[in-house]
Design an enzyme around this catalytic site. Structure first.
Site, PDB file in Angstrom:
ATOM      1  CE  LYS A 134      -0.659  -5.925  -1.682  1.00 33.12           C
ATOM      2  NZ  LYS A 134       0.201  -6.535  -2.710  1.00 33.12           N
ATOM      3  CG  ASP A 138       5.221  -3.537  -4.370  1.00 34.85           C
ATOM      4  OD1 ASP A 138       5.006  -3.567  -3.138  1.00 34.85           O
ATOM      5  OD2 ASP A 138       4.634  -4.269  -5.182  1.00 34.85           O
ATOM      6  CD  GLN A 176      -0.294  -8.895  -5.506  1.00 37.78           C
ATOM      7  OE1 GLN A 176      -0.655  -7.847  -4.980  1.00 37.78           O
ATOM      8  NE2 GLN A 176       0.517  -9.747  -4.904  1.00 37.78           N
TER       9      GLN A 176
END
Ligand code: NDP
Length: 309
Positions: A64, A131, A108
């Site tokens: 990422k 997200d 994460q």
């Protein structure tokens, strides 16, 4: 009338190339990032928070961060030990929420057991929640078909739309009801006017449900569970599963990635199918970068559509 099957069910399905689609998204993101910098003096920033030493999470975060830089955006990385307290993690999220250079925040997952994941995802400012897991964005998607869309289901939808531009009226089956894949996928397919069924571990006859599906999205986490003879001839199959299995080769045993669908059998029945790897996988990070541009634009009142010209 639902559109006719795209690949014909003629013996070999069309392969849906997620690698190529993701590369196109990244190129578009890079163009938009360059335009934001040139016209608005704005460099979109993505902050990634990694807690603990989970090897898979470390690989995801590394990819990422690398791809964020490659598309001309700024990345910020916070690494915290697995023993970090929930309060300390919440402080870090609050700091990133307040930082004007940060337009997107990603924590994460999974987090260590002593941290309540929902408390952390809900603490991310909805405008920076790239997200799309916070309760606000979950609600916006369910109630209004809006908000920040979770990256993996968004990637699945973009692949589907490329493969079958007319989705309205098709029977879609989503196998899996997780908050990060199955449920948002259901909402996105409903938004496209599909007739959607969601199956899960208590579903009584999964094979029959699969046989009715023009579109089958598998997000289960069980290697090759969906069999070829469950697939409706000509169906479009999106395999989200990423499973590591051991295979024996003449050189000895080795590990291989397989999906939730028995690809070798399904490819003979489906009209179009995503391979694993190279299907949905590359789309997830590409959509994260796309969401970061969307977030930066929204925070600065810029129309992302106007950046591409
Ligand atoms: P979860 O474990 O959170 O959810 C799995 C779902 O599958 C659950 O809803 C579960 O049902 C259902 N399920 C389990 N067994 C069966 C069964 N026998 N029959 C029908 N349904 C079943 O997984 P995720 O949604 O997080 O991930 C699913 C897969 O997608 C994994 O392989 C994961 O690695 C992959 N993935 C890939 C990504 C990518 O970038 N390509 C991103 C995210 C995930 P129930 O709710 O009843 O338990």
């Amino acid at each position: 009338m639902p559109e006719a099957d795209p690949g014909g069910g003629s013996g070999t399905a069309r392969l849906i190339d997620g690698k190529a689609a993701a590369a196109r998204i990244r190129a578009e993101v890079a163009r938009q990032a360059a335009a934001l910098a040139a016209r608005h003096g704005l460099v979109p920033g993505l902050a990634v928070v990694l807690v603990g030493e989970d090897p898979a999470s470390q690989v995801y975060v590394r990819n990422k961060v690398r791809q964020t830089g490659e598309t001309g955006m700024r990345s910020f990385e916070t690494r915290l030990p697995a023993t970090v307290s929930q309060a300390r993690l919440l402080d870090e999220v609050a700091r990133l929420n307040a930082d004007p250079a940060v337009h997107g925040i990603l924590v994460q997952l999974p987090l260590p057991k002593h941290v309540e994941e929902a408390a952390i995802t809900d603490a991310i400012a909805p405008a920076k929640d790239v997200d799309g897991f916070s309760i606000v964005n979950t609600g916006l998607l369910a109630a209004r078909g809006a908000g920040m869309i979770p990256c993996t289901p968004l990637g699945c939808l973009l692949l589907l739309k490329e493969t079958r531009p007319a989705l309205a009226g098709l029977n879609a089956l989503v196998v899996g009801r997780s908050n990060i894949v199955g449920k948002p996928m259901l909402q996105l397919l409903l938004r496209e006017h599909c007739t959607v069924t969601v199956a899960h571990s208590r579903t009584r006859n999964l094979a029959d449900e699969c046989r009715r599906a023009d579109i089958l999205v598998a997000a289960i986490g069980k290697p090759r569970m969906i069999r070829g003879d469950w697939i409706r001839p000509g169906a479009t199959v999106i395999d989200v599963g990423i499973n590591r299995v051991r295979v024996d080769t003449p050189e000895g045993p080795r590990e291989k990635l397989v999906g939730d669908v028995d690809f070798d059998a399904a490819v003979r029945v489906a009209g179009a199918i995503t391979p694993v790897p190279g299907g949905v996988g590359p789309m997830t990070i590409a959509c994260l970068l796309r969401n970061t541009i969307t977030a930066a634009c929204a925070q600065h009142g810029v129309d992302p559509g106007g950046l591409s010209g």
